[in-house]
Design an enzyme around this catalytic site. Structure first.
Site, PDB file in Angstrom:
ATOM      1  N   ASP A 162       0.794  -1.223   0.000  1.00  0.00           N
ATOM      2  CA  ASP A 162       0.000   0.000   0.000  1.00  0.00           C
ATOM      3  C   ASP A 162       0.830   1.279   0.000  1.00  0.00           C
ATOM      4  OD1 ASP A 162      -2.301   1.794   0.680  1.00  0.00           O
ATOM      5  OD2 ASP A 162      -1.207   1.895   2.567  1.00  0.00           O
ATOM      6  N   ASP A 191       4.759   0.408   3.968  1.00  0.00           N
ATOM      7  CA  ASP A 191       4.756  -0.825   4.749  1.00  0.00           C
ATOM      8  C   ASP A 191       4.614  -2.028   3.827  1.00  0.00           C
ATOM      9  OD1 ASP A 191       2.082  -0.661   3.972  1.00  0.00           O
ATOM     10  OD2 ASP A 191       1.471   0.226   5.880  1.00  0.00           O
ATOM     11  N   TYR A 224      -7.435   1.939   7.367  1.00  0.00           N
ATOM     12  CA  TYR A 224      -8.273   2.412   6.260  1.00  0.00           C
ATOM     13  C   TYR A 224      -9.750   2.172   6.574  1.00  0.00           C
ATOM     14  CZ  TYR A 224      -4.207   3.197   3.316  1.00  0.00           C
ATOM     15  OH  TYR A 224      -3.029   3.682   2.797  1.00  0.00           O
ATOM     16  N   GLU A 252       5.587   9.991   3.768  1.00  0.00           N
ATOM     17  CA  GLU A 252       5.257   8.654   3.291  1.00  0.00           C
ATOM     18  C   GLU A 252       4.441   8.776   2.012  1.00  0.00           C
ATOM     19  OE1 GLU A 252       3.603   4.339   4.908  1.00  0.00           O
ATOM     20  OE2 GLU A 252       3.104   6.155   6.020  1.00  0.00           O
TER      21      GLU A 252
END
Length: 484
Positions: free
Chosen positions: A75, A78, A227, A467
């Site tokens: 995703d 990670d 999420y 990120e």
């Protein structure tokens, strides 16, 4: 023209070039945006893999549960495969091809765009082994975040999680249906059999979502902390709109026409909130005359889509905030994900208006398609370096971009250079806490971006700003193709 005047002109021209206004290379950015997806691949990498610092990973995903879940995408920074944002990413890549196929082809990137989509849809097909079963996650964020390892070395649990008739998730099923439907259109010209297969899965998942309402995190609890979905009505409309476009079967336009909640004017378009996307698709059909608003139920889709766009371009009744440097502003955590989706919507709608010879009437004045493109370009240029920091927020683009992206694989030496396994905690001590640039450049990644004062902290621990995520870059693929 005097010598002094010429000198002044050249001086200001150099400033513009330095700030990235004149020298923006959209084609190069487009190429990098698709390279990014190769860096995020899970599974056995193909022979034509261009991002060479990555290796095979996740080769046993699902095996202990007697299901093949190898493949797909990690995703963000990670090593978890989150199905909800992954499906949205695939839908947006599909939409990019549907709207900008000719521009992608002219720029030599259509095959790479289709490959990026197919890497996702091949995995999503595996994730949907039965009509009422859909795997929505592999691994979990809680255990994954305890370690800092390359995907090739990961030792964290790879537990798969699913929804089914007894454990529903209409949002996850609806988004995946939308992904399959959008991708089916993208592949219609080049791979008709694959297109039909995707469409069949889209129809099954839409029926599953309708029959079993509910939010997926109530069935896949580990997804809730990362999420969570705020509802499922938007995904059902989004799926119906894509199925309508893929099939032109009146079943789906009737669903859209009969919906009691069309979303109103939204504040954002994201992996969680798809109302704007559905509204734009319906508006396109109305403007092009394919759908007729016989009962007055479809008009609100168009009106609300246009109000969202007006608010983004600062001509609405409730305008989106902007940073001092001109960047649209929603959230301190990964703000650029909302900028790229809004920019895609504005760009797409500009072309819809141009093709139907219309303008956009906002509360603060009318806007032409060229006005909308100019605004969209301002946001893309900001992302690519035309900002107060002269910093490109697309990694690998230009000469000044984030060096310490919060990303496990990029921050640890490539397994191709050093095959010694990196253990769970070793990754933190030897790589995460290192104040040095990442050894691998994750080209095309769009990081979270600056704060509302246009400031940015390029540190590996700053995951709010530093990120990247797959949903950030996907909308920019189509926009860059349009502008290249």
């Amino acid at each position: 023209m005097t010598l002094a005047t010429i000198f002044t002109f050249v001086f200001y021209l150099l400033i513009l070039v330095t700030n990235g206004v004149v020298s923006v290379d959209y084609k190069s950015a487009l190429t990098k945006s698709l390279l990014y997806y190769e860096a995020q691949r899970s599974g056995r990498l193909p022979a034509n893999q261009r991002v060479q610092w990555r290796g095979d990973s996740g080769l046993y995903d699902g095996r202990d549960f007697e299901v093949d879940l190898v493949g797909g995408y990690y995703d963000a920074g990670d090593n978890v495969k989150f199905g909800f944002p992954m499906a949205f990413m695939v839908t947006m890549l599909g939409w990019s091809v549907v709207e900008f196929e000719s521009q992608l082809e002219v720029n030599g990137e259509l095959d790479n765009a289709l490959a990026a989509i197919k890497w996702g849809t091949d995995y999503l097909l595996k994730s949907h082994p039965q009509p009422d079963v859909l795997y929505g996650e592999v691994g979990d964020g809680n255990s994954d975040h305890q370690c800092w390892q390359r995907p090739e070395d990961m030792t964290t649990p790879r537990t798969p999680y699913k929804i089914d008739a007894q454990h529903p998730g209409a949002d996850l099923a609806g988004e995946t249906a939308a992904a399959f439907a959008a991708a089916s259109i993208a592949f219609k010209n080049s791979n008709r059999m694959y297109s039909k297969r995707l469409l069949g899965h889209a129809k099954q998942l839409f029926e599953f979502a309708q029959a079993h309402p509910g939010m997926y995190q109530n069935s896949i609890g580990v997804a809730g902390g990362f999420y969570p979905s705020s509802g499922f009505e938007d995904e059902l409309l989004w799926a119906a709109a894509w199925l309508d476009r893929a099939t032109q079967d009146p079943t789906y336009s009737q669903y859209l026409n009969q919906a009691s909640n069309t979303g109103g004017t939204r504040s954002m378009f994201s992996w969680d909130d798809k109302f704007v996307g559905a509204q734009v698709l319906v508006a396109k059909n109305l403007l092009e005359g394919r759908l007729k608003d016989q009962y007055g139920n479809l008009g609100p889709y168009k009106n609300n889509a246009e109000q969202f766009i007006c608010n983004c371009v600062q001509k609405g009744s409730s305008n989106v905030g902007k940073s001092g440097g001109g960047l649209l502003w929603w959230n301190s955590f990964n703000n650029l994900q909302y900028v790229t989706t809004a920019t895609f919507v504005i760009t797409t709608y500009a072309d819809i208006l141009a093709n139907t010879k219309n303008t956009l009437n906002c509360p603060a004045g009318a806007l032409t398609p060229n006005d909308l493109i100019a605004f969209a370009r301002s946001q893309v240029d900001y992302i690519l370096g035309s900002n107060p920091k002269n910093l490109s927020y697309m990694v690998g683009y230009g000469t000044n971009y984030p060096q310490r992206v919060h990303h496990r694989g990029a921050s640890i030496v490539s397994i191709k250079r050093d095959s010694t396994p990196v253990s769970c905690q070793q990754g933190f001590s030897e790589w995460y806490y290192k104040d040095a640039p990442n050894p691998n450049i994750i080209e095309g990644a769009i990081v979270g971006g600056p704060d509302p004062s246009d400031n940015y902290d390029d540190s590996r621990g700053n995951y709010q700003q530093n990120e990247a995520a797959t949903a950030n870059t996907a909308p920019l693929v189509g926009v860059l193709a349009r502008m290249a």
